[in-house]
Design a protein around this motif. Structure first.
Motif, PDB file in Angstrom:
ATOM      1  N   PHE A 199       0.830  -1.215   0.000  1.00  0.00           N
ATOM      2  CA  PHE A 199       0.000   0.000   0.000  1.00  0.00           C
ATOM      3  C   PHE A 199       0.859   1.257   0.000  1.00  0.00           C
ATOM      4  O   PHE A 199       1.921   1.285   0.613  1.00  0.00           O
ATOM      5  CB  PHE A 199      -0.877   0.046   1.259  1.00  0.00           C
ATOM      6  N   MET A 200       0.341   2.294  -0.672  1.00  0.00           N
ATOM      7  CA  MET A 200       0.973   3.621  -0.580  1.00  0.00           C
ATOM      8  C   MET A 200      -0.147   4.654  -0.676  1.00  0.00           C
ATOM      9  O   MET A 200      -1.244   4.339  -1.129  1.00  0.00           O
ATOM     10  CB  MET A 200       1.989   3.813  -1.711  1.00  0.00           C
ATOM     11  N   PRO A 201       0.119   5.896  -0.229  1.00  0.00           N
ATOM     12  CA  PRO A 201      -0.924   6.913  -0.355  1.00  0.00           C
ATOM     13  C   PRO A 201      -1.292   7.081  -1.825  1.00  0.00           C
ATOM     14  O   PRO A 201      -0.430   6.948  -2.696  1.00  0.00           O
ATOM     15  CB  PRO A 201      -0.265   8.177   0.194  1.00  0.00           C
ATOM     16  N   ILE A 202      -2.573   7.393  -2.086  1.00  0.00           N
ATOM     17  CA  ILE A 202      -3.031   7.403  -3.469  1.00  0.00           C
ATOM     18  C   ILE A 202      -2.308   8.468  -4.300  1.00  0.00           C
ATOM     19  O   ILE A 202      -2.014   8.260  -5.479  1.00  0.00           O
ATOM     20  CB  ILE A 202      -4.577   7.560  -3.545  1.00  0.00           C
ATOM     21  N   SER A 203      -1.939   9.597  -3.656  1.00  0.00           N
ATOM     22  CA  SER A 203      -1.242  10.644  -4.416  1.00  0.00           C
ATOM     23  C   SER A 203       0.117  10.138  -4.897  1.00  0.00           C
ATOM     24  O   SER A 203       0.539  10.417  -6.023  1.00  0.00           O
ATOM     25  CB  SER A 203      -1.077  11.892  -3.545  1.00  0.00           C
ATOM     26  N   THR A 204       0.786   9.370  -4.045  1.00  0.00           N
ATOM     27  CA  THR A 204       2.074   8.784  -4.409  1.00  0.00           C
ATOM     28  C   THR A 204       1.890   7.800  -5.568  1.00  0.00           C
ATOM     29  O   THR A 204       2.688   7.757  -6.498  1.00  0.00           O
ATOM     30  CB  THR A 204       2.679   8.075  -3.186  1.00  0.00           C
ATOM     31  N   ALA A 205       0.811   7.012  -5.479  1.00  0.00           N
ATOM     32  CA  ALA A 205       0.531   6.045  -6.541  1.00  0.00           C
ATOM     33  C   ALA A 205       0.238   6.751  -7.861  1.00  0.00           C
ATOM     34  O   ALA A 205       0.657   6.305  -8.933  1.00  0.00           O
ATOM     35  CB  ALA A 205      -0.647   5.166  -6.147  1.00  0.00           C
ATOM     36  N   MET A 206      -0.468   7.892  -7.788  1.00  0.00           N
ATOM     37  CA  MET A 206      -0.768   8.655  -9.008  1.00  0.00           C
ATOM     38  C   MET A 206       0.518   9.117  -9.663  1.00  0.00           C
ATOM     39  O   MET A 206       0.675   9.041 -10.891  1.00  0.00           O
ATOM     40  CB  MET A 206      -1.661   9.855  -8.676  1.00  0.00           C
ATOM     41  N   ASP A 207       1.444   9.608  -8.806  1.00  0.00           N
ATOM     42  CA  ASP A 207       2.747  10.032  -9.332  1.00  0.00           C
ATOM     43  C   ASP A 207       3.466   8.871  -9.992  1.00  0.00           C
ATOM     44  O   ASP A 207       3.978   8.974 -11.099  1.00  0.00           O
ATOM     45  CB  ASP A 207       3.638  10.557  -8.196  1.00  0.00           C
ATOM     46  N   LEU A 208       3.485   7.730  -9.268  1.00  0.00           N
ATOM     47  CA  LEU A 208       4.215   6.557  -9.745  1.00  0.00           C
ATOM     48  C   LEU A 208       3.705   6.122 -11.109  1.00  0.00           C
ATOM     49  O   LEU A 208       4.468   5.843 -12.015  1.00  0.00           O
ATOM     50  CB  LEU A 208       4.061   5.410  -8.731  1.00  0.00           C
ATOM     51  N   TYR A 209       2.367   6.085 -11.229  1.00  0.00           N
ATOM     52  CA  TYR A 209       1.786   5.548 -12.463  1.00  0.00           C
ATOM     53  C   TYR A 209       1.482   6.624 -13.497  1.00  0.00           C
ATOM     54  O   TYR A 209       0.963   6.318 -14.565  1.00  0.00           O
ATOM     55  CB  TYR A 209       0.494   4.791 -12.138  1.00  0.00           C
TER      56      TYR A 209
END
Ligand SMILES: Nc1ncnc2c1ncn2[C@@H]1O[C@H](COP(=O)(O)OP(=O)(O)OP(=O)(O)O)[C@@H](O)[C@H]1O
Ligand SMILES: [Mg+2]
Lengths: 405, 251
Positions: A199-209
């Motif tokens: 799991f990661m914060p959704i904002s971090t995931a948005m950046d990642l993807y």
């Protein structure tokens, strides 16, 4: 009042028979209270497990996502959609997720896994993720850190505060890669989840993807589980055809089947119990009527009205049934509490089946007071309805025939 | 002949205008009318005056029980009318009959008359409770009745603790407790030894004499028949002799 006294005396004219009837009702109440508390408890426990499992009660995706779970099947997670969902009755909370598969690496070892971007606070409200934390701390909104499942961490030989490397395909085919420190380790009952989720914060995931303000799913919680289906339908019609709405039962049909099979067998047990109660009470009533036929005929002959005689017999049954029910409820309270505190633990095949889904095969009883009341009332109702039989007999009783020997 | 003379002598002592309590006209009861009809009671007339002490006699199967059940409103005749205190009870519904019995007729059966879970006193009190009598009235009446049946020391005994004769005496007390117009007793002494039987008869005769209580009882027992002041003999559902009729003829 003298009628009440007489009925009380009549109950004790044949002590053994009355004791047997009372005992039968007593055990029937205990068994049926325990059975129904167990059934409720099991169901409640399983559903709770499911919610905190990770599916939630209801999920909303972009239409087609469930068949093809890729980032390109995501949707724009704006407030507009959330508001629409929250307007549906019975929905208590919504949280977005951005999920995608990626390679998860510790440098030495690499494994495929599921990277889930979450809103940390809202996610915890619904799926109680924080409770699964076994090491470290929970995420906060803008952390560029991750929570890793215990099994996965073990495979990758990663510890708290180590760095994990993620490589995958982002939104619209962009390359997704990043390095994140491990802030906490979570443990899932389901071996499947425990081996592959991160799991990661959704904002971090948005950046990642590279998927700015996108989400793959909304996880919904409901107030009243009984209205799950209709609530899902309401959500669907409110959002329209661009979205798909699924209940946990649709997401995990095999779990649903298991729960249903178990609740059904409980219902059979209860049905048999009620039947036994019926036979017990009815048998006694039959015996009483045969044994006292002469006496009842004599009472009518000397001038006792049939209505009064019926009341007398009703009182006798009521005393017996109510005594059995009250004693049964009183004794079942500690039994149910005990089974709540020290739950039944299933073994063998059943246990394996539940563990496969990630649940412990532990079945606590529900201590909901309504179970005591409902079951007690059902048994009492059955008993009282059956006691109408003597009334029927009394109405038809002819003193001359009754007193013939 | 000597017996008749005695009765005639007795009857002569009766005041002339005695009130009628039972007036049965032409009553018949047929069992199995469609197959092999049994005329249990066949066209019977019976007229009973207040204060009479009458035995209904006859061989087994002659219709004594059937006749008593008809007069007591426990059973309905196939034809005929039965007037009790001017009311034709054959016209009453079965519900009305229950109430009528409670108010007008005292019953003593052959055995198992009493409610086993109640004491002797409670059994007698029972019928007064059915009638809705008040506390003090009940207490007074119970005291008086138990004195009359000579069982003042057995008030609190359960039926099982009483002898058969004592139980029948309690049954007589219960029959009287409701102050009925008459008492019907179907073979009240059939299950008693001769001592208890004669004891019960003494009490009934005394009540009849002192309180002017009307008794109609059936019996097989010659010693009981001898105590009766009027004897009605049934054979095959018909009255073949009635000492009252004989007596009036001779008068
Ligand atoms: N319920 C019935 N069905 C058919 N026949 C009946 C019924 N009750 C009585 N009888 C018949 O009616 C006749 C009269 O019977 P009842 O009992 O009145 O005689 P009883 O004089 O009282 O005899 P006992 O001295 O034996 O008591 C008998 O032939 C009997 O078999
Ligand atoms: Mg008879």
């Amino acid at each position: 009042m003298w009628l009440v006294k007489l009925s009380w005396k009549n109950i004790w004219r044949n002590k053994n028979r009355s004791m047997i009837t009372i005992a039968a009702i007593f055990f029937a109440v205990i068994l049926s209270v325990v059975a129904s508390s167990l059934q409720d408890g099991i169901f409640g426990n399983l559903v709770k497990n499911i919610v905190s499992f990770y599916t939630g009660y209801i999920q909303v995706h972009k239409k087609g996502y469930w068949d093809e779970q890729v980032l390109d099947n995501s949707f724009r997670a704006d407030r507009h959609v959330t508001r629409k969902i929250l307007q549906v009755k019975n929905i208590t909370a919504v949280t977005p997720r951005l999920e995608s598969f990626a390679l998860i690496s510790s440098g030495d070892v690499t494994k495929g896994g599921l990277v889930v971007g979450i809103d940390p606070a809202k996610e915890n409200d619904i799926t109680l993720l924080k409770q699964k934390l076994v090491q470290g701390r929970y995420l906060s909104d803008n952390d560029r850190t991750v929570l890793i499942a215990q099994g996965l961490a073990g495979r990758l030989k990663l510890k708290l505060n180590d760095t994990v490397v993620l490589i995958g395909q982002g939104y619209h085919g962009v390359m997704a890669a990043g390095k994140y420190p491990i802030k906490g380790i979570v443990k899932f009952g389901s071996p499947d989840l425990n081996e592959r989720v991160l799991f990661m914060p959704i904002s971090t995931a948005m950046d990642l993807y590279g998927a700015d303000s996108m989400a793959t799913s909304y996880i919904l919680s409901v107030r009243d589980i009984a209205k799950l289906q209709s609530t899902a339908a309401d959500v669907q019609s409110s959002l329209g055809a661009d979205y798909e709405t699924m209940t946990w039962e649709q997401i995990m049909p095999d779990v649903r089947q298991h729960i249903q099979a178990d609740t059904n067998s409980m219902k059979y047990i209860q049905g048999i119990l009620y039947l036994l109660i019926c036979f017990g009470i009815f048998g006694t009533l039959l015996m009483v009527m045969v044994e006292r036929k002469y006496e009842l005929g004599m009472l009518i002959a000397i001038g006792m009205k049939k209505g009064r005689l019926a009341v007398l017999l009703m009182l006798e049954s009521m005393f017996t049934v109510i005594t059995g029910c009250v004693l049964g409820i009183l004794v079942s309270i500690p039994v149910v509490y005990y089974l709540n505190k020290y739950p039944l633990r299933m073994g063998g095949e059943t246990a394996k089946a539940y563990e496969k889904f990630g649940f412990e095969a532990v079945f606590p009883t529900s201590i909901d007071a309504s179970n005591f009341i409902t079951q007690g009332l059902i048994v009492m109702g059955v008993g009282l309805v059956l006691s109408l039989y003597p009334i029927y007999k009394i109405i038809r009783l002819d003193p001359v025939t009754a007193m013939k020997r | 002949m000597q017996r008749y003379m005695k009765i005639v002598a007795n009857i002569d002592k009766e005041p002339v205008n005695k009130e009628t309590v039972i007036d049965a006209h032409n009553i018949s009861k047929v069992y199995n009318p469609d197959t092999i009809p049994v005329y249990a009671v066949n066209n019977v007339h019976l007229h009973l005056l207040k204060g009479e002490f009458t035995a209904l006699v006859g061989p087994s199967g002659s219709g004594k029980t059937t006749l008593l059940n008809l007069i007591g409103g426990l059973d309905k005749p196939d034809s005929g009318n039965i007037y009790i205190n001017g009311v034709d009870i054959t016209q009453l519904s079965s519900g009305e009959l229950i109430d009528f019995r409670l108010k007008n007729i005292g019953f003593v059966f052959q055995s198992f008359n009493l409610i086993p879970v109640l004491t002797a006193k409670e059994n007698v009190e029972f019928i007064m409770l059915l009638q809705g009598a008040g506390r003090s009235e009940r207490d007074d009446r119970i005291k008086q009745l138990f004195r009359q049946i000579q069982l003042e020391d057995k008030l609190d005994s359960r039926p099982a603790q009483l002898s058969g004769g004592q139980q029948q005496r309690v049954a007589v007390a219960r029959a009287l407790a409701s102050k009925p117009r008459f008492v019907l007793a179907d073979e009240p002494t059939a299950n008693l030894d001769s001592q208890s039987a004669s004891n019960l008869l003494d009490i009934m005769a005394k009540l009849n004499k002192e309180e002017d209580i009307t008794f109609l009882f059936s019996t097989h027992d010659q010693r009981v028949i001898d105590r009766a002041r009027r004897v009605v003999r049934l054979v095959d559902g018909k009255i073949v002799s009635d000492s009252a009729a004989v007596a009036t003829e001779h008068a």
